[in-house]
Design an enzyme around this catalytic site. Structure first.
Site, PDB file in Angstrom:
ATOM      1  CG  HIS A   1      28.648   1.006  28.203  1.00 36.68           C
ATOM      2  ND1 HIS A   1      28.088   0.985  26.953  1.00 36.68           N
ATOM      3  CD2 HIS A   1      29.305   2.169  28.282  1.00 36.68           C
ATOM      4  CE1 HIS A   1      28.410   2.078  26.315  1.00 36.68           C
ATOM      5  NE2 HIS A   1      29.150   2.829  27.102  1.00 36.68           N
TER       6      HIS A   1
ATOM      7  CD  GLU B   1       3.839  17.931  16.221  1.00 40.00           C
ATOM      8  OE1 GLU B   1       3.537  16.986  16.954  1.00 40.00           O
ATOM      9  OE2 GLU B   1       4.821  18.647  16.442  1.00 40.00           O
TER      10      GLU B   1
ATOM     11  CG  ASP C   1       0.528  17.574  19.311  1.00 39.45           C
ATOM     12  OD1 ASP C   1      -0.305  17.832  20.205  1.00 39.45           O
ATOM     13  OD2 ASP C   1       1.749  17.550  19.511  1.00 39.45           O
TER      14      ASP C   1
ATOM     15  CB  CYS D   1       7.133   9.589  15.148  1.00 38.36           C
ATOM     16  SG  CYS D   1       6.764  11.339  15.216  1.00 38.36           S
TER      17      CYS D   1
HETATM   18  C1  PEP Z   1       2.734  13.646  18.244  1.00 40.76           C
HETATM   19  O1  PEP Z   1       2.199  14.733  18.447  1.00 40.76           O
HETATM   20  O2  PEP Z   1       2.168  12.686  17.691  1.00 40.76           O
HETATM   21  C2  PEP Z   1       4.124  13.427  18.673  1.00 40.76           C
HETATM   22  C3  PEP Z   1       4.797  12.356  18.307  1.00 40.76           C
HETATM   23  O3  PEP Z   1       4.680  14.345  19.496  1.00 40.76           O
HETATM   24  P1  PEP Z   1       4.353  14.467  21.058  1.00 40.76           P
HETATM   25  O4  PEP Z   1       3.505  13.292  21.452  1.00 40.76           O
HETATM   26  O5  PEP Z   1       5.665  14.493  21.743  1.00 40.76           O
HETATM   27  O6  PEP Z   1       3.625  15.755  21.116  1.00 40.76           O
HETATM   28 MG    MG Z   2       3.389  16.404  19.060  1.00 41.11          MG
END
Ligand code: PEP
Ligand code: MG
Length: 547
Positions: free
Chosen positions: A188, A431, A455, A502
């Site tokens: 912490h 993905e 991906d 993401c």
């Molecule tokens: C992606 O494929 O965009 C993703 C967020 O997963 P990773 O990069 O962990 O494969």
């Molecule tokens: Mg991925």
């Protein structure tokens, strides 16, 4: 001039003079007492005083580092009331007829040792908390004052280690930086330092603390973890320049903390951050992300020598959820295979691992691994706002199987009277091109989509993301990828689901306007990009014609 290196927990530079943190170490002697009831009363009075002090520290922390981080002092207050802890103190006093200070010190050592020997890094870090509350209790038993740094000037506080309460008790306006010889980034103290926006380097080693003394000149580089004792003039001017450039850049973005992610014409978007483990939380909070959009849970497995147990996973997920204090945390279930190989899984070697046995394919083939993770996730859901998402989905059937296992796990927990939240959102990653193309069929099954553009780009453009030679063939703005995102967004919304991104593309500000026009609801990026992305969103006006 001498250089030391440790781990930077808050990226900024400080140049100044050392103040070695002086702690009033309570030296505890064992003495015989006749009246054990009187000793027990002393403990009760000292506990009341300690609670009073902690509550004042909590109020200070609330103002300086916010509620999430102030909570550790509420936890300290609860630890003081912990039945096992108190029973141990009482037992020692009653059975050995000894003084309270001794009973508290022995209990502290025993509990600290127990925490330190646990496998889980989070629980290990709690060892420092037990010592912290026990030292306070011992000081209160003798009516003691709290420890403080010594000089009145601005100072770089150097210590063997700092307890969270010691960190917060220091006068923030006088502290230029922290350097500790020991400590973990999971502690912490490290999290507090980063949230107080104070340059901090931990774990520089014992030699450092034995060499420095009050008044020594020091440079602390929280970016690199470098600490320079007695720097020459040339080094000082080099770092002064770095510091000025740094301050300028950060000040501009810091102004955006606490502001909304809203375009000029009023369209808002959630900006979350991605983490790979519990130690990423500090950066998420320091950069004012609205939640965690992707916790790559496979790092728990990658950092482990063997399958992480349900308890180990539960502790990590719970810690993340509690630290985020009610903000959304989306945890992706195990995504190994392809570029992330783990020996103890004993996976066969494959000719095309990216197109092979990975992610949800492993989970559905080895449901015992999946179940353990889902049990830990649902148990942790009682401690915050959890979302669970499944990676590498290509079909309706895979999603249905995942949902069936989730239901089974929930029934199991119910039968065992283990609490979990009813509001866990379930999502899938988009993905693979297959998932995007059938997103109309997938959306009714889930609460949200999260587009993994890393991906999705690799599979859409048939370009192995690990192959550096293909870089010139990878157009990250390729229309095919954008159309798949558009299709997924439309199908999500038509079926009452929300959609986020993401993958790394979420942080590409050249596409922010496009994503918002496509109706993307959330963008999850590495923590250092959060404020830059907020700046971009706030500069946009979607009512104007697209440039
Ligand atoms: C992606 O494929 O965009 C993703 C967020 O997963 P990773 O990069 O962990 O494969
Ligand atoms: Mg991925």
């Amino acid at each position: 001039m001498k250089k030391f290196s440790g781990k930077g927990v808050y990226g900024a530079i400080a140049i100044g003079k050392v103040t070695v943190f002086k702690r009033q170490e309570a030296s505890v002697r064992r003495t015989h007492v006749d009246d054990t009831a009187a000793e027990l009363l002393r403990v009760e009075n000292a506990k009341a005083l300690a609670t009073e002090q902690l509550s004042a520290i909590y109020e200070k922390a609330l103002k300086e580092v916010g509620e999430t981080h102030a909570q550790i002092f509420e936890i300290h207050m609860m630890m003081l009331e912990d039945d096992d802890y108190n029973e141990s103190i009482r037992n020692i006093i009653e059975t050995q007829s000894v003084n309270s200070e001794y009973a508290v010190a022995v209990t502290s050592d025993n509990f600290a040792e127990m925490f330190a020997s646990m496998d889980d890094a989070y629980m290990q870090a709690r060892s420092a908390d037990v010592k912290d509350i026990s030292n306070r209790l011992i000081a209160c038993l003798s009516g003691g004052e709290e420890s403080k740094g010594s000089s009145d000037d601005k100072m770089i506080v150097c210590a063997d280690d700092l307890a969270p309460s010691e960190t917060v008790s220091l006068d923030k306006d006088r502290v230029l930086a922290f350097v500790t010889a020991f400590g973990s980034s999971n502690s912490h103290t490290a999290i507090l330092a980063s949230n107080m926006n104070i340059p901090a380097v931990i774990s520089v080693g014992e030699e450092f603390i034995s060499e420095i003394k009050d008044g020594d000149r020091l440079i602390v580089d929280g970016h690199t973890g470098e600490v320079i004792v007695d720097p020459d003039d040339e080094t000082v001017s080099e770092y002064t320049e770095k510091q000025q450039a740094d301050t300028k850049k950060k000040a501009l973005l810091q102004e955006l903390k606490g502001k909304e992610n809203i375009t000029k014409d009023g369209r808002s978007v959630k900006i979350y951050a991605n983490i790979g483990g519990v130690d990423g939380i500090g950066a998420v909070l320091a950069n004012d992300a609205g939640g965690i959009g992707l916790f790559r849970s496979e790092f728990l497995y990658l950092e482990s020598e063997d399958y992480p147990t349900e308890e180990q996973q539960f502790a990590a997920y719970r810690k993340v959820l509690e630290s985020m204090a009610g903000k959304k945390v989306i945890i992706r279930t195990l995504d190994i295979g392809a570029d992330k190989q783990i020996d103890y899984f004993k996976l066969d070697k494959e000719d095309n691992p990216a197109l092979g046995f990975r992610a949800v394919r492993i989970c559905l083939t080895r449901p015992e691994i999946f179940r353990t993770q889902l049990r830990a996730l649902y148990r942790a859901s009682a401690f915050g706002e959890l979302g669970i998402m499944f990676p590498m989905i290509t079909s309706v059937n895979e999603v249905e199987q995942c949902l069936t296992i989730c239901e089974q796990v929930k029934r199991e927990l119910e039968d065992e009277d283990i609490p979990f939240s009813d509001n866990v959102e379930i999502g899938i990653m988009i993905e693979t091109p297959a998932a995007a193309v059938i997103s109309d069929k997938l959306a009714p099954l889930v609460d949200f989509f999260s587009v993994g553009t890393n991906d999705l780009t690799q599979y859409t453009l048939a370009c192995d993301r690990q192959n550096a030679k293909l870089e010139k063939f990878v157009d990250t703005h390729h229309e095919a990828v954008l159309r798949l995102i558009e299709m997924s967004a439309k199908n999500a919304h038509e079926n009452g689901a929300w959609i986020g991104i993401c993958g790394e593309l979420a942080a590409d500000t050249a596409l922010t306007e496009t994503f918002l026009r496509l109706g993307i609801d959330e963008l999850s990026v590495s923590a250092p990009y959060v404020l830059a992305l907020r700046e971009k969103v706030r500069s946009l006006d979607l009512s104007a014609e697209k440039k």
